[in-house]
Design a protein around this motif. Structure first.
Motif, short mmCIF file in Angstrom:
data_model
loop_
_atom_site.label_atom_id
_atom_site.label_comp_id
_atom_site.label_asym_id
_atom_site.label_seq_id
_atom_site.Cartn_x
_atom_site.Cartn_y
_atom_site.Cartn_z
N VAL A 16 50.66 -28.61 -44.62
CA VAL A 16 49.84 -28.97 -43.47
C VAL A 16 50.63 -28.89 -42.17
O VAL A 16 50.08 -28.50 -41.14
CB VAL A 16 49.25 -30.39 -43.62
CG1 VAL A 16 48.42 -30.49 -44.87
CG2 VAL A 16 50.32 -31.44 -43.60
N GLU A 17 51.89 -29.25 -42.22
CA GLU A 17 52.66 -29.26 -40.97
C GLU A 17 52.77 -27.85 -40.39
O GLU A 17 52.62 -27.65 -39.18
CB GLU A 17 54.07 -29.81 -41.21
CG GLU A 17 54.11 -31.09 -42.03
CD GLU A 17 55.19 -31.02 -43.09
OE1 GLU A 17 56.16 -30.26 -42.87
OE2 GLU A 17 55.07 -31.68 -44.14
N ALA A 18 53.02 -26.87 -41.26
CA ALA A 18 53.12 -25.49 -40.80
C ALA A 18 51.80 -25.06 -40.16
O ALA A 18 51.77 -24.43 -39.11
CB ALA A 18 53.46 -24.58 -41.97
N ARG A 19 50.70 -25.44 -40.82
CA ARG A 19 49.39 -25.07 -40.30
C ARG A 19 49.12 -25.77 -38.97
O ARG A 19 48.53 -25.19 -38.06
CB ARG A 19 48.32 -25.42 -41.33
CG ARG A 19 47.17 -24.44 -41.37
CD ARG A 19 46.29 -24.69 -42.57
NE ARG A 19 46.63 -23.84 -43.70
CZ ARG A 19 46.11 -22.63 -43.89
NH1 ARG A 19 45.26 -22.14 -43.02
NH2 ARG A 19 46.46 -21.92 -44.94
N ARG A 20 49.55 -27.02 -38.88
CA ARG A 20 49.39 -27.73 -37.61
C ARG A 20 50.11 -26.98 -36.50
O ARG A 20 49.57 -26.81 -35.40
CB ARG A 20 49.98 -29.15 -37.74
CG ARG A 20 48.93 -30.22 -37.92
CD ARG A 20 49.46 -31.58 -37.56
NE ARG A 20 50.36 -32.10 -38.59
CZ ARG A 20 50.02 -33.02 -39.48
NH1 ARG A 20 48.79 -33.51 -39.44
NH2 ARG A 20 50.87 -33.45 -40.38
N GLU A 21 51.30 -26.53 -36.81
CA GLU A 21 52.08 -25.79 -35.82
C GLU A 21 51.34 -24.52 -35.39
O GLU A 21 51.20 -24.23 -34.21
CB GLU A 21 53.45 -25.43 -36.42
CG GLU A 21 54.37 -24.68 -35.49
CD GLU A 21 54.77 -25.50 -34.27
OE1 GLU A 21 54.66 -26.74 -34.33
OE2 GLU A 21 55.15 -24.89 -33.25
N LEU A 22 50.81 -23.79 -36.37
CA LEU A 22 50.07 -22.57 -36.04
C LEU A 22 48.88 -22.90 -35.15
O LEU A 22 48.58 -22.17 -34.21
CB LEU A 22 49.58 -21.90 -37.34
CG LEU A 22 50.66 -21.23 -38.20
CD1 LEU A 22 50.04 -20.66 -39.48
CD2 LEU A 22 51.35 -20.13 -37.41
N LEU A 23 48.21 -24.01 -35.46
CA LEU A 23 47.03 -24.37 -34.69
C LEU A 23 47.38 -24.77 -33.26
O LEU A 23 46.69 -24.37 -32.31
CB LEU A 23 46.27 -25.50 -35.39
CG LEU A 23 45.37 -25.05 -36.54
CD1 LEU A 23 44.75 -26.25 -37.26
CD2 LEU A 23 44.26 -24.14 -36.04
N THR A 24 48.44 -25.56 -33.10
CA THR A 24 48.78 -25.97 -31.73
C THR A 24 49.19 -24.76 -30.89
O THR A 24 48.82 -24.65 -29.72
CB THR A 24 49.94 -26.99 -31.74
OG1 THR A 24 51.02 -26.48 -32.51
CG2 THR A 24 49.49 -28.31 -32.32
N GLN A 25 49.92 -23.83 -31.50
CA GLN A 25 50.31 -22.64 -30.74
C GLN A 25 49.08 -21.80 -30.39
O GLN A 25 48.97 -21.29 -29.27
CB GLN A 25 51.32 -21.81 -31.54
CG GLN A 25 52.70 -22.46 -31.59
CD GLN A 25 53.70 -21.64 -32.39
OE1 GLN A 25 53.34 -20.60 -32.94
NE2 GLN A 25 54.93 -22.11 -32.46
N ALA A 26 48.17 -21.69 -31.34
CA ALA A 26 46.94 -20.95 -31.07
C ALA A 26 46.15 -21.63 -29.96
O ALA A 26 45.61 -20.98 -29.06
CB ALA A 26 46.10 -20.84 -32.35
N ALA A 27 46.09 -22.95 -30.01
CA ALA A 27 45.37 -23.71 -28.98
C ALA A 27 45.96 -23.44 -27.61
O ALA A 27 45.23 -23.21 -26.63
CB ALA A 27 45.42 -25.20 -29.30
#
Lengths: 209, 209
Positions: A16-27
């Motif tokens: 989940v942490e990796a995905r969170r990172e991807l999402l924040t960067q995408a945001a």
DNA sequence: GCTTGACCTGGCCACCTGGCCAAGTTAGGT
DNA sequence: ACCTAACTTGGCCAGGTGGCCAGGTCAAGC
């Protein structure tokens, strides 16, 4: 090409942490490109190449995403572009060089400034996030003080009123110049104003004792 | 009581311009109270005591309401709180008095500043409105210059670099101090910073020739 | 009184929003 | 091979959004 936003990983288990990172960067990308208001949960997931459902598996709410952005991702690294300091030159010259180095980072990515401004204003409304801007400001202040100290060491000077107060004054001018420039977009006016303040603030600098 | 937002005039024929005015003022109230994002067409009409249909009779679109707000309603009148100037006092003292007078208007209505900031950022995104912030800035700059001239006349001084550039510098500091204060809400720090800049900028003031 | 044009309004529309969830898939331990 | 827990997903929901409009109301001019 693999352009972000259209690519869609077939399926890949990710912590989940990796995905969170991807999402924040995408945001952050979406916010810079289309504005904070356009950064809906769906738009962010599309940008990251994920299905919409992924969002609320990684974040309890959208506010949590805002919090993640404000606490980790928004970093305008001043020390990244560090100017050459000439110990022999007058403090005003060195200070001007320093100010211009900052200004380059602003001009290089104006959208980052807009996002930061909008996000801060948004956080101030949310009771849960209203403390973050103050925290962010303190962090910014500390890093500015560090840079000023480093600058003082290299230029063999010190600050008459202390580094902390100098940092607050410098940040004030930077912030004001940025805000005004975002409206009028007058490069020359902004640079001249910064140059003038470099000269003025040099009055608060004296050779190291 | 006749509290705004709940009262509902039974029905009253009104020229569209008057209704537009009522709506823009209501919009401003909603934005200050609940944020720019909360100012939906419905919320604005409710605040103004009108049915929702009234909105699109007065404005072609919501953007038109934004434009009306940015061009007419947002006026932080600096000259409203005019300080007492003592021609005998040092320029730094008079300048500090002037800065503090400005600061009072900021502290008196912080939400106005936030709304102005958010609205500006919003307008910058909309192609149709992207010119307004620059126009607004010029207008602000002119009024600041007028005030500085009036101040110079009363204090029997003049500006070494010219009024226009002085105005840009003053606005930069005001804007920066306001932005920072909105984040950290440290009254003392803001006042001290302004005081220090008053002293610094007094260096650009000289007795009238 | 009647006509006319400006003014007014409730209800409707298509679309989008954040959030939720049951069912499915995967990888790693045993 | 099996189990388990972490991960993934499409679809659904209730509510809100800006915008539109047919039909109603009003006041002024004749």
């Amino acid at each position: 090409m693999e352009s972000a936003g259209t690519a869609r990983s077939p399926r890949k288990n990710l912590p989940v942490e990796a995905r969170r990172e991807l999402l924040t960067q995408a945001a952050l990308r979406v916010m810079k490109r289309d504005g904070v208001g356009a950064a809906t949960t769906r738009a962010i997931c599309a940008e990251a190449g994920m299905p919409h459902g992924a969002f609320h598996y990684c974040f309890r709410s959208k506010r949590e995403l805002y919090a993640a952005l404000l606490t980790t991702d928004i970093d305008v690294d001043l020390s990244a572009v560090w100017p050459e300091v000439d110990p022999g030159a007058p403090p005003a010259d060195n200070l001007r060089t320093l100010f211009r180095a900052y200004w380059e980072t602003v001009v290089a990515d104006p959208d980052a400034q807009r996002v930061l401004t909008d996000l801060t204003g948004l956080a101030l409304r949310e009771p849960e996030l209203s403390g973050l801007p103050a925290w962010e400001h303190r962090s910014y202040l500390e890093r500015t003080a560090e840079n000023l100290d480093r600058f003082a060491a290299e230029a063999h000077v010190e600050y008459a009123r202390g580094t902390a107060e100098m940092a607050e004054m410098v940040l004030t001018v930077f912030s004001g110049a940025t805000t005004l420039w975002l409206s009028h977009r007058d490069d020359d006016a902004a640079r001249e104003t910064l140059d003038r303040y470099a000269v003025l603030l040099a009055g608060l600098v004296r050779p190291r004792s």
